[in-house]
Design an enzyme around this catalytic site. Sequence first.
Site, PDB file in Angstrom:
ATOM      1  N   CYS A  95      -6.157  23.321 -37.487  1.00 28.67           N
ATOM      2  CA  CYS A  95      -6.219  24.645 -36.871  1.00 28.67           C
ATOM      3  C   CYS A  95      -5.379  24.603 -35.604  1.00 28.67           C
ATOM      4  CB  CYS A  95      -7.677  24.978 -36.548  1.00 28.67           C
ATOM      5  SG  CYS A  95      -7.889  26.486 -35.586  1.00 28.67           S
ATOM      6  N   CYS A 145      -0.109  29.378 -37.716  1.00 31.34           N
ATOM      7  CA  CYS A 145      -1.558  29.416 -37.939  1.00 31.34           C
ATOM      8  C   CYS A 145      -1.745  28.951 -39.371  1.00 31.34           C
ATOM      9  CB  CYS A 145      -2.078  30.848 -37.768  1.00 31.34           C
ATOM     10  SG  CYS A 145      -3.774  31.094 -38.388  1.00 31.34           S
TER      11      CYS A 145
HETATM   12  N1  DGL Z   1      -6.384  28.753 -38.811  1.00 28.85           N
HETATM   13  C1  DGL Z   1      -6.438  28.827 -37.404  1.00 28.85           C
HETATM   14  C2  DGL Z   1      -5.118  28.412 -36.755  1.00 28.85           C
HETATM   15  O1  DGL Z   1      -4.365  27.658 -37.310  1.00 28.85           O
HETATM   16  C3  DGL Z   1      -6.975  30.027 -36.688  1.00 28.85           C
HETATM   17  C4  DGL Z   1      -7.597  31.139 -37.358  1.00 28.85           C
HETATM   18  C5  DGL Z   1      -8.587  31.872 -36.481  1.00 28.85           C
HETATM   19  O2  DGL Z   1      -8.197  32.764 -35.725  1.00 28.85           O
HETATM   20  O3  DGL Z   1      -9.749  31.506 -36.571  1.00 28.85           O
HETATM   21  O4  DGL Z   1      -4.846  28.806 -35.641  1.00 28.85           O
END
Ligand code: DGL
Length: 256
Positions: free
Chosen positions: A72, A186
């Site tokens: 993430c 993301c």
């Molecule tokens: N998948 C996450 C990232 O790479 C974030 C998603 C979210 O906003 O929870 O930043």
Amino acid sequence: MKPIGVFDSGVGGLSILKALRARLPAEDFVYLADAGFAPYGERGDDYVIERTRVVVDRLVREHDVKALVIACNTATAAAVQLMRTQYPGLILVGVEPALKPAIALSRTRRIGVLGTRGTLASAKIRVLHDSLKDQADFVFMPCDGLADAIQNDDTQQITQLCARYMQALGTFGTEEGQIDTLVLGCTHYPFAQHHLAVHAGENVKMIETGEPVARQTHRLLETAGLLNTEGTGSVTLITTGSPQALVAAAHRWLGI
Ligand code: DGL
């Protein structure tokens, strides 16, 4: 052998897990989606740090992971340094938007960067950008709501938000002044790639981070003598949200 922990606010980290499984087929994985507390992107550092702390603690205590991939960008930007201090013996790999690889791919030297508000406002991305900004023009676009729409598999919302943010980024193409490379900053966004491609056109390259993260994880495990070459490649899925949603996403995107 102990498993590798992989964690994201939701289903996005499955894009990283996919690359990890391809490179490390004999490793066992525990994937934790903190979907009951998602999205992280618009919630601010304190919230994200606290959730990361809780989740990492759970993976270490309950699953005895030998390595942990924070799949993430938002959690990495807010909390990876702190986690490194709190778990000095743990192999920790984070993800960050692939700005540097984008420079190598771009001809026009105009690069779009999609990410959450938290990631793009972070000190970590500011430092990275400062070190590279004389090599290319980066256009940053915080995509509020997009990770959440992907999380909820809401096609109508995904379509609308992709259109909005891609139009706001500017013109795409291979001519001077046009964006020819798009960084998916993301881990949820690779799952909306075909929606983004409708606006970017076929000549624009999109970069995600699964493969480099998998390579780095492999390298660190090998150096530490912790590579598993005889495991079965099992995946345990855990979520703080809806199990059905996670299982459906893992089935749809990873075939598991
Ligand atoms: N998948 C996450 C990232 O790479 C974030 C998603 C979210 O906003 O929870 O930043």
